[in-house]
Scaffold this motif. Structure first.
Motif, mmCIF file in Angstrom:
data_model
loop_
_atom_site.group_PDB
_atom_site.id
_atom_site.type_symbol
_atom_site.label_atom_id
_atom_site.label_comp_id
_atom_site.label_asym_id
_atom_site.label_seq_id
_atom_site.Cartn_x
_atom_site.Cartn_y
_atom_site.Cartn_z
ATOM 1 N N MET A 244 -2.249 -11.957 13.449
ATOM 2 C CA MET A 244 -1.592 -11.127 14.603
ATOM 3 C C MET A 244 -0.881 -11.964 15.898
ATOM 4 N N PRO A 245 0.001 -12.565 15.893
ATOM 5 C CA PRO A 245 0.774 -13.350 16.699
ATOM 6 C C PRO A 245 1.047 -12.902 18.119
ATOM 7 N N TYR A 246 1.203 -11.760 18.247
ATOM 8 C CA TYR A 246 1.695 -11.017 19.169
ATOM 9 C C TYR A 246 0.595 -10.864 20.644
ATOM 10 N N ALA A 247 1.219 -11.247 21.745
ATOM 11 C CA ALA A 247 0.281 -11.145 23.119
ATOM 12 C C ALA A 247 -0.383 -9.816 23.380
ATOM 13 N N VAL A 248 -1.426 -9.476 23.076
ATOM 14 C CA VAL A 248 -2.069 -7.969 23.455
ATOM 15 C C VAL A 248 -3.317 -8.391 24.086
ATOM 16 N N PRO A 249 -3.644 -7.878 25.342
ATOM 17 C CA PRO A 249 -4.781 -8.072 26.138
ATOM 18 C C PRO A 249 -6.080 -7.696 25.246
ATOM 19 N N ALA A 250 -6.156 -6.429 24.676
ATOM 20 C CA ALA A 250 -7.272 -6.192 23.957
ATOM 21 C C ALA A 250 -6.891 -5.858 22.487
ATOM 22 N N LEU A 251 -7.701 -6.648 21.737
ATOM 23 C CA LEU A 251 -7.455 -6.298 20.138
ATOM 24 C C LEU A 251 -8.770 -6.328 19.538
ATOM 25 N N ARG A 252 -8.723 -5.621 18.429
ATOM 26 C CA ARG A 252 -9.896 -5.208 17.724
ATOM 27 C C ARG A 252 -9.516 -5.149 16.074
ATOM 28 N N GLU A 253 -10.046 -5.953 15.453
ATOM 29 C CA GLU A 253 -9.605 -6.144 13.744
ATOM 30 C C GLU A 253 -11.090 -5.649 13.153
ATOM 31 N N GLU A 254 -11.130 -4.436 12.180
ATOM 32 C CA GLU A 254 -12.161 -4.107 11.570
ATOM 33 C C GLU A 254 -11.919 -4.060 9.909
ATOM 34 N N HIS A 255 -12.761 -4.511 9.071
ATOM 35 C CA HIS A 255 -12.814 -4.329 7.789
ATOM 36 C C HIS A 255 -13.658 -3.443 7.141
ATOM 37 N N VAL A 256 -13.106 -2.715 6.213
ATOM 38 C CA VAL A 256 -14.015 -1.725 5.380
ATOM 39 C C VAL A 256 -13.782 -2.116 3.887
ATOM 40 N N GLU A 257 -14.704 -2.733 3.291
ATOM 41 C CA GLU A 257 -14.518 -3.583 2.122
ATOM 42 C C GLU A 257 -15.143 -2.310 1.119
ATOM 43 N N ILE A 258 -14.479 -2.146 0.118
ATOM 44 C CA ILE A 258 -14.595 -0.938 -0.949
ATOM 45 C C ILE A 258 -14.494 -1.721 -2.351
ATOM 46 N N GLU A 259 -15.257 -1.550 -3.178
ATOM 47 C CA GLU A 259 -15.482 -2.141 -4.548
ATOM 48 C C GLU A 259 -14.053 -1.640 -5.296
ATOM 49 N N SER A 260 -13.251 -2.403 -5.767
ATOM 50 C CA SER A 260 -11.917 -1.918 -6.600
ATOM 51 C C SER A 260 -12.602 -1.928 -8.067
ATOM 52 N N PRO A 261 -12.212 -0.379 -8.640
ATOM 53 C CA PRO A 261 -12.459 -0.082 -9.949
ATOM 54 C C PRO A 261 -11.857 -0.979 -10.971
ATOM 55 N N LEU A 262 -10.557 -1.300 -10.355
ATOM 56 C CA LEU A 262 -9.532 -2.192 -11.193
ATOM 57 C C LEU A 262 -10.013 -3.803 -10.923
ATOM 58 N N PRO A 263 -9.740 -4.584 -11.871
ATOM 59 C CA PRO A 263 -10.234 -6.000 -11.500
ATOM 60 C C PRO A 263 -9.063 -6.535 -10.903
ATOM 61 N N THR A 264 -9.370 -7.204 -9.557
ATOM 62 C CA THR A 264 -8.321 -7.913 -8.782
ATOM 63 C C THR A 264 -8.463 -9.360 -8.822
ATOM 64 N N GLY A 265 -7.367 -9.863 -8.211
ATOM 65 C CA GLY A 265 -7.334 -11.398 -8.181
ATOM 66 C C GLY A 265 -6.267 -11.807 -7.147
ATOM 67 N N TYR A 266 -6.036 -13.223 -7.322
ATOM 68 C CA TYR A 266 -4.943 -13.808 -6.507
ATOM 69 C C TYR A 266 -3.693 -13.259 -6.928
ATOM 70 N N TRP A 267 -2.754 -12.991 -5.961
ATOM 71 C CA TRP A 267 -1.447 -12.445 -6.148
ATOM 72 C C TRP A 267 -0.497 -13.324 -5.133
ATOM 73 N N ARG A 268 0.653 -13.497 -5.658
ATOM 74 C CA ARG A 268 1.443 -14.474 -4.651
ATOM 75 C C ARG A 268 1.310 -13.891 -3.078
ATOM 76 N N SER A 269 0.868 -14.597 -2.551
ATOM 77 C CA SER A 269 0.521 -14.543 -0.922
ATOM 78 C C SER A 269 -0.752 -13.827 -0.676
ATOM 79 N N VAL A 270 -1.204 -13.391 -1.665
ATOM 80 C CA VAL A 270 -2.605 -12.657 -1.603
ATOM 81 C C VAL A 270 -2.655 -11.409 -0.681
#
Length: 827
Positions: free
Chosen positions: A596-622
């Motif tokens: 997030m490169p933009y100048a914002v006075p207040a910033l919050r980032e939250e992650h909700v990790e959920i298990e993928s039923p499909l096998p996942t992996g690295y894909w170009r640029s992830v």
């Protein structure tokens, strides 16, 4: 026995009449330039000429060839206009599809001496290129058709090796060998999958060694901790756009120290001060006397000298290769069908195996009936392995027919009710849960609660497949005391470790022979296909090559995960964002690459990790491929709500991000931002940083009857110091094609626990006819090199979506992009 005329010679094929020509060419005649990509006549990788016309060799039974004349890539001479044009235009990236592209082009210019773009579209769009070399293919066809008769440019084929040759000579370090002839053998610790790493690393070494690039031959390094990734560390692998970033300093220092030792060896032989000596073109020169000694005469003595603690590196004004035009070393072999990929390896006595895997994720084998499979001529063994049931045969065609005759009863396991709709509902529900706080500046929740003007949107991205044109494959040979693998892998360390575990051997007894990759994109960081080959070779006591079909590849991938992001922002009185909150839901690979490169006075980032039923992996640029879409589309939404121009709005927020501002401003200027467009057209832009580089793009689209047509893409990158400029341009062009394909076409669909797609018919990718005009620009910043193979991919989708909004007033917040009631809403 069938007589068959191939490349002007008559052969007698001993195969059954229904065996596809593809496998007769590859297995019986050893003509490996004709490639397997899908087996159903859709990808075009197997195209050959039959009586001058392009045909899919996978769809032509041997009996139908008759007395017609077949030409493969090996039948095109080095002076053929297409070969010369392909090399001159530096068309190939991974090169796997290029034999078919070139044969199609040869047929086209034979019947149309001056083909139009429409002619090229019609003739060439049946051969897919996952690397996205379409713009260069088009240029090369025009160049080949215009080529005047005369002496062709001499063709040099550099030595590209997968194992250290016996004449390598003396080794001053683990990177460089020099023999008595002065030939430099360079150990390359990164896989070559089209990104140009092999040539770039050779250029770094040649630069600091002070040798001609023609003196350098390359060898893919064995699995060894000495060759771990120089950027990420911890293991030997190629990923994360790290080939140059990792070796920029390390390889140059090793080469520079070797140069000093060679200089010292010459000085001692002459009895002079080393400071009076200099190096040039693979020689040490004593300036006062003019005496010179070639490196080949000094290598043995130099290898015995102590390694200096420091060695001065060349300054940019001294560079001969770095940043200069330099053709890739591996392209000539690709254009003659001589490059060997993993699938091309033929080990004496090897069986070929295909595996029936559970169709439902997490399923398993209940029981199987192998009578039908064993009745197929050529089938040697049917056995259960960890991933399913394998059919091993004398060749791929027999193994595939054996698998078709196999009867397996599956236990569906716990995912039999899994569907794409269910996955989306789970992601949506996750957005309503409080996530793990990753970034927290100011008090964004409080600011949003008090704000008068709040904008909120949800963005969604689907599961995606890698679909390298070369399917997964590996050859393994397990013996009592050793194991060898021949494989196109991105991860030598993991491959060695997995093979050692399955074979029951110490890692030191497992040798990984890395081959060229027919596309990687992160898929070949995995080891599932290598594990199958090792398990089968151990069980059967012979070398075994495992080959996946296209359906296997699509239905048992390690997918780019689906994800969802909810973004909320408040606008101040000037329309600038005062608070920004984003909650991202998905599996681990979707919860990274968030910038997030933009100048914002207040910033919050939250992650909700959920298990993928499909096998996942690295894909170009992830994860950047998921998250740039949301962030760059949402900033566009804010500009619209504020009544501001999207470019000017961004620039006003990038005062503390000068690299972003520079590439964005430059791309806008080159694209003619603000100039009028015809009705039904629009421009959109985006800028994003990933893998140490910053990329901006401007996309122009036209909308005809709700169809999105991309007309033009302008791309600017700041990737720091550039080693191979043309390779950077090639990677940007290919990344744009890759990104457009994902943005417009691709998504994995799941029903009843199964992936529904099985070929490029139902998982289409971008074709040559759909490739827009592309302009690429490099803004050098003087910083150390950044990544190049991935950073342009994440920018495509948001720039395209923003262009669609500019053309239609409808905001698309879901990939792939579709204009329709369920996809778009007016903003």
């Amino acid at each position: 026995m069938f007589p068959i005329n191939v490349n002007g010679e008559t052969h007698r094929a001993e195969s059954s009449p229904d065996k596809p020509l593809l496998w007769v060419l590859r297995d019986e005649l050893g003509l490996k330039g004709t490639k397997y990509g899908c087996g159903v006549g859709v990808c075009g990788a197997c195209v050959v000429l039959i009586d001058g016309e392009p045909n899919h060799a996978c769809m032509v039974p041997l009996a139908r060839v008759g007395d017609r004349k077949v030409v493969t890539i090996e039948g095109l001479s080095a002076d053929h206009p297409v070969v010369q044009a392909w090399i001159a235009e530096q068309v190939p990236q991974c090169g796997y599809c290029q034999p078919a592209q070139m044969l199609s082009a040869a047929a086209l210019i034979e019947r149309r001496r001056s083909p139009t773009d429409a002619d090229i579209d019609a003739a060439m769009s049946g051969v897919l290129c996952r690397c996205g070399t379409y713009a260069r293919i088009r240029r090369a066809v025009h160049a080949a058709s215009a080529r005047k008769p005369g002496a062709p440019k001499p063709l040099r084929l550099p030595e590209l090796l997968s194992d250290l040759p016996p004449d390598a000579g003396a080794a001053p370090n683990q990177w460089v060998w020099i023999n008595s002839a002065g030939t430099v053998t360079l150990m390359v610790n990164h896989s070559e999958m089209g990104q140009g790493a092999l040539t770039a690393l050779a250029a770094l070494a040649a630069e600091e060694l002070d040798v001609e690039i023609e003196q350098v031959r390359t060898v893919f390094a064995p699995a060894d901790k000495r060759y771990e990734n120089g950027y990420w560390g911890g293991a030997q692998f190629t990923g994360g756009s790290s080939s140059i970033r990792g070796e920029w300093a390390r390889l140059r220092k090793a080469a520079a120290k070797t140069r000093l030792r060679l200089t010292e060896a010459a000085a001692r032989r002459w009895g002079v001060d080393a400071g009076a000596c200099r190096t040039e073109s693979g020689c040490v020169v004593h300036a006062p006397s003019g005496r010179r000694l070639a490196y080949g005469e000094l290598a043995e003595a130099a290898a015995r000298l102590a390694v200096p603690r420091r060695a001065p590196l060349k300054q940019p004004d001294e560079f001969r290769y770095i940043g200069r035009p330099l053709p890739r070393l591996d392209i000539p072999a690709m254009c003659l069908g001589k490059t060997r990929y993993g699938i091309d390896i033929a080990v004496p006595g090897a069986l070929v195996a295909v595996v029936a895997r559970p169709p439902v994720f997490g399923g398993s084998v209940k029981r199987f009936d192998d009578k039908g499979a064993r009745a197929v001529p050529g089938v040697r063994q049917v056995l259960a392995i960890a991933s399913g049931v394998a059919v091993a045969a004398d060749d791929f065609w027999s193994a595939l027919r054996g698998r078709e005759a196999l009867r397996v009863e599956w236990d569906a396991g716990g995912h039999a009710r899994l569907s794409s709709g269910r996955t989306e509902r789970e992601l949506t529900a996750a957005l309503d849960r409080k996530g793990r706080v990753v970034k927290d500046r100011g008090d964004a929740p409080r600011a949003l609660k008090r704000a008068q003007r709040v904008v909120e949107s949800v963005y969604r991205t689907p599961y995606l497949a890698h679909v390298t044109i070369e399917p997964m494959n590996c050859v393994a040979h397990v013996r009592r005391d050793a194991c060898d693998l021949w494989v196109g892998t991105q991860h030598q360390s993991d491959t060695q470790e997995v093979a050692a575990r399955i074979a029951g051997l110490p890692k030191s007894r497992v040798r990984v022979h890395t081959q060229f990759l027919g596309g990687g994109f992160g898929r070949r960081l995995e080891t599932d296909f290598a594990a199958e080959a090792v398990e089968l070779s151990k069980a059967l006591g012979v070398p075994v090559q495992v080959i996946w079909t296209r359906a296997d590849d699509l239905q048992h991938d390690r997918y780019r995960p689906a994800h969802a992001m909810r973004v909320r922002a408040s606008l101040d009185g000037n329309g600038r964002p005062a608070a920004w909150m984003m909650r991202i839901a998905g599996s681990e690979f979707a919860l990274e690459g968030i910038e997030m490169p933009y100048a914002v006075p207040a910033l919050r980032e939250e992650h909700v990790e959920i298990e993928s039923p499909l096998p996942t992996g690295y894909w170009r640029s992830v994860g950047a491929s998921n998250n740039a879409f949301a962030i760059e589309c949402f900033i566009d939404e804010l500009a619209n709500r504020a009544g501001r121009d999207p470019l000017e709005y961004r620039l006003a927020l990038l005062a503390k991000a000068p690299r972003h501002a520079a590439v964005l401003r430059y791309a806008g200027e080159r694209a003619g931002w603000g100039a009028p467009l015809k009705a039904g057209s629009g421009r959109g832009l985006a800028v994003y940083e990933s893998f140490g580089s910053v990329v901006a793009q401007v996309v122009e689209v036209s909308i005809v009857q709700e169809a999105i047509r991309v007309e033009r893409v302008v791309c600017a990158i700041d990737c720091g110091t550039v080693v191979l400029p043309d390779a950077v341009h090639a990677q940007l062009e290919g990344s744009i094609a890759f990104g457009l394909s994902a943005a417009l076409k691709e998504q994995i669909r799941v029903a009843s626990g199964r992936v529904q797609q099985a070929s490029f018919e139902d998982y289409p990718i971008l074709t040559l006819a759909e490739m827009p005009a592309v302009e690429t620009y490099i803004l050098e910043s003087g910083a150390e090199p950044g990544g190049v193979g991935e950073p342009a991919v994440p920018v495509v989708a948001p720039a395209l979506a923003n262009a669609v909004f500019a053309a239609t007033g409808r905001r698309l917040r879901r990939l792939p992009l579709r204009l329709g009631a369920s996809q778009a809403r007016r903003s």
